[in-house]
Design an enzyme around this catalytic site. Sequence first.
Site, PDB file in Angstrom:
ATOM      1  N   SER A   1     -30.675 -64.805   8.637  1.00  0.00           N
ATOM      2  CA  SER A   1     -31.559 -63.641   8.680  1.00  0.00           C
ATOM      3  C   SER A   1     -32.163 -63.468  10.079  1.00  0.00           C
ATOM      4  O   SER A   1     -31.434 -63.254  11.038  1.00  0.00           O
ATOM      5  CB  SER A   1     -32.624 -63.788   7.588  1.00  0.00           C
ATOM      6  OG  SER A   1     -33.189 -62.554   7.242  1.00  0.00           O
ATOM      7  N   LEU A   2     -33.483 -63.562  10.237  1.00  0.00           N
ATOM      8  CA  LEU A   2     -34.068 -63.431  11.568  1.00  0.00           C
ATOM      9  C   LEU A   2     -33.540 -64.509  12.504  1.00  0.00           C
ATOM     10  O   LEU A   2     -33.342 -64.257  13.705  1.00  0.00           O
ATOM     11  CB  LEU A   2     -35.593 -63.503  11.479  1.00  0.00           C
ATOM     12  CG  LEU A   2     -36.369 -63.412  12.797  1.00  0.00           C
ATOM     13  CD1 LEU A   2     -36.030 -62.150  13.569  1.00  0.00           C
ATOM     14  CD2 LEU A   2     -37.875 -63.505  12.541  1.00  0.00           C
TER      15      LEU A   2
ATOM     16  N   TRP B   1     -37.262 -65.876   8.558  1.00  0.00           N
ATOM     17  CA  TRP B   1     -38.699 -65.581   8.569  1.00  0.00           C
ATOM     18  C   TRP B   1     -39.399 -66.227   7.377  1.00  0.00           C
ATOM     19  O   TRP B   1     -38.907 -66.208   6.262  1.00  0.00           O
ATOM     20  CB  TRP B   1     -38.891 -64.058   8.557  1.00  0.00           C
ATOM     21  CG  TRP B   1     -40.319 -63.620   8.539  1.00  0.00           C
ATOM     22  CD1 TRP B   1     -41.148 -63.497   9.614  1.00  0.00           C
ATOM     23  CD2 TRP B   1     -41.092 -63.225   7.394  1.00  0.00           C
ATOM     24  NE1 TRP B   1     -42.384 -63.065   9.211  1.00  0.00           N
ATOM     25  CE2 TRP B   1     -42.371 -62.890   7.850  1.00  0.00           C
ATOM     26  CE3 TRP B   1     -40.808 -63.132   6.023  1.00  0.00           C
ATOM     27  CZ2 TRP B   1     -43.394 -62.451   6.993  1.00  0.00           C
ATOM     28  CZ3 TRP B   1     -41.815 -62.706   5.161  1.00  0.00           C
ATOM     29  CH2 TRP B   1     -43.078 -62.374   5.648  1.00  0.00           C
TER      30      TRP B   1
ATOM     31  N   HIS C   1     -29.073 -62.475  -0.630  1.00  0.00           N
ATOM     32  CA  HIS C   1     -29.473 -62.768   0.752  1.00  0.00           C
ATOM     33  C   HIS C   1     -29.432 -64.253   1.089  1.00  0.00           C
ATOM     34  O   HIS C   1     -29.501 -64.616   2.265  1.00  0.00           O
ATOM     35  CB  HIS C   1     -30.883 -62.211   0.996  1.00  0.00           C
ATOM     36  CG  HIS C   1     -31.296 -62.229   2.427  1.00  0.00           C
ATOM     37  ND1 HIS C   1     -30.579 -61.595   3.419  1.00  0.00           N
ATOM     38  CD2 HIS C   1     -32.364 -62.813   3.050  1.00  0.00           C
ATOM     39  CE1 HIS C   1     -31.179 -61.773   4.584  1.00  0.00           C
ATOM     40  NE2 HIS C   1     -32.258 -62.518   4.388  1.00  0.00           N
TER      41      HIS C   1
ATOM     42  N   ASP D   1     -26.333 -58.399  -1.248  1.00  0.00           N
ATOM     43  CA  ASP D   1     -27.592 -58.565  -0.524  1.00  0.00           C
ATOM     44  C   ASP D   1     -28.402 -57.263  -0.553  1.00  0.00           C
ATOM     45  O   ASP D   1     -27.978 -56.252   0.012  1.00  0.00           O
ATOM     46  CB  ASP D   1     -27.295 -58.961   0.923  1.00  0.00           C
ATOM     47  CG  ASP D   1     -28.538 -59.406   1.691  1.00  0.00           C
ATOM     48  OD1 ASP D   1     -29.645 -58.990   1.315  1.00  0.00           O
ATOM     49  OD2 ASP D   1     -28.386 -60.158   2.662  1.00  0.00           O
TER      50      ASP D   1
ATOM     51  N   PHE E   1     -41.338 -60.865  -2.272  1.00  0.00           N
ATOM     52  CA  PHE E   1     -40.362 -60.840  -1.191  1.00  0.00           C
ATOM     53  C   PHE E   1     -39.115 -61.638  -1.569  1.00  0.00           C
ATOM     54  O   PHE E   1     -37.986 -61.149  -1.480  1.00  0.00           O
ATOM     55  CB  PHE E   1     -41.004 -61.407   0.082  1.00  0.00           C
ATOM     56  CG  PHE E   1     -40.035 -61.713   1.191  1.00  0.00           C
ATOM     57  CD1 PHE E   1     -39.303 -60.701   1.788  1.00  0.00           C
ATOM     58  CD2 PHE E   1     -39.867 -63.015   1.647  1.00  0.00           C
ATOM     59  CE1 PHE E   1     -38.403 -60.979   2.828  1.00  0.00           C
ATOM     60  CE2 PHE E   1     -38.984 -63.308   2.675  1.00  0.00           C
ATOM     61  CZ  PHE E   1     -38.249 -62.283   3.263  1.00  0.00           C
ATOM     62  N   VAL E   2     -39.311 -62.881  -2.025  1.00  0.00           N
ATOM     63  CA  VAL E   2     -38.180 -63.739  -2.366  1.00  0.00           C
ATOM     64  C   VAL E   2     -37.435 -63.201  -3.588  1.00  0.00           C
ATOM     65  O   VAL E   2     -36.201 -63.145  -3.617  1.00  0.00           O
ATOM     66  CB  VAL E   2     -38.651 -65.190  -2.594  1.00  0.00           C
ATOM     67  CG1 VAL E   2     -37.483 -66.067  -3.033  1.00  0.00           C
ATOM     68  CG2 VAL E   2     -39.281 -65.747  -1.326  1.00  0.00           C
TER      69      VAL E   2
END
Length: 236
Positions: free
Chosen positions: A65-66, A11, A217, A189, A127-128
């Site tokens: 991830s997504l 994402w 992550h 993660d 977020f990151v």
Amino acid sequence: MNPPITLIPGWRLGRGPLAPLANALGAEWYDLPGYRETPFTADFADAVTRLIATVLPGTVLVGWSLGAMIALAAAARAPHHIGGVVVIGGTPSFVTRDGWSHGLTPEALAEFRAAIAEDEPAMLPRFVGGFNRGEPESKTLTAEILATADPAPSLEILLAGLDWLATVDLRAELPSITTPVLVIHGENDPLIPCAAGEAIAQNVPQGKWLPIPNAAHAPFLRHQATIVEAVSSLVS
């Protein structure tokens, strides 16, 4: 001859952070719907159908991830078309549900969605930086990802991806994935718990589990050689 490899980013961040891994694997790209040249759809099932129709038979899907969720869904629906799946930092369910504690609470994801809708550029570094917690070089990795991230798609596209994370639950589909599945997960993660990835490996018939110590992550940034070796073993 080894099968073709297609890499599906996660994402928001696009190809940039994954470009060195794609080059090392000799992989093609399949972007999330609405990113770059991939037509947008807000329907997850439609997105999976389009992915299956696009890749060559026998393709090994490498998803982050997504992107890993879409890859798993494609393998569940078309096990004779998809040659294998490599899950990096993936999960069958991003949010917690009955019988599933390995995720973000729906309330926390809803708060994040609202913050993205209000000011996505301000939320991106948080977020990151958040998903790099647990990495020895977390600040350096965060700067690298922000510097290489693709430009953001539209807010509609970003929010559709978050809606998928809120609603998609692949747990029941895992036993139907008969193709080999390699699950790679950073042991530290903080975004998607390591136990979520391990559950994938345990519930597909041909699952292999590869935890990466001292990684969060985005384990491909500092552990590329380990990942390339593992993927090469899967496809050779």
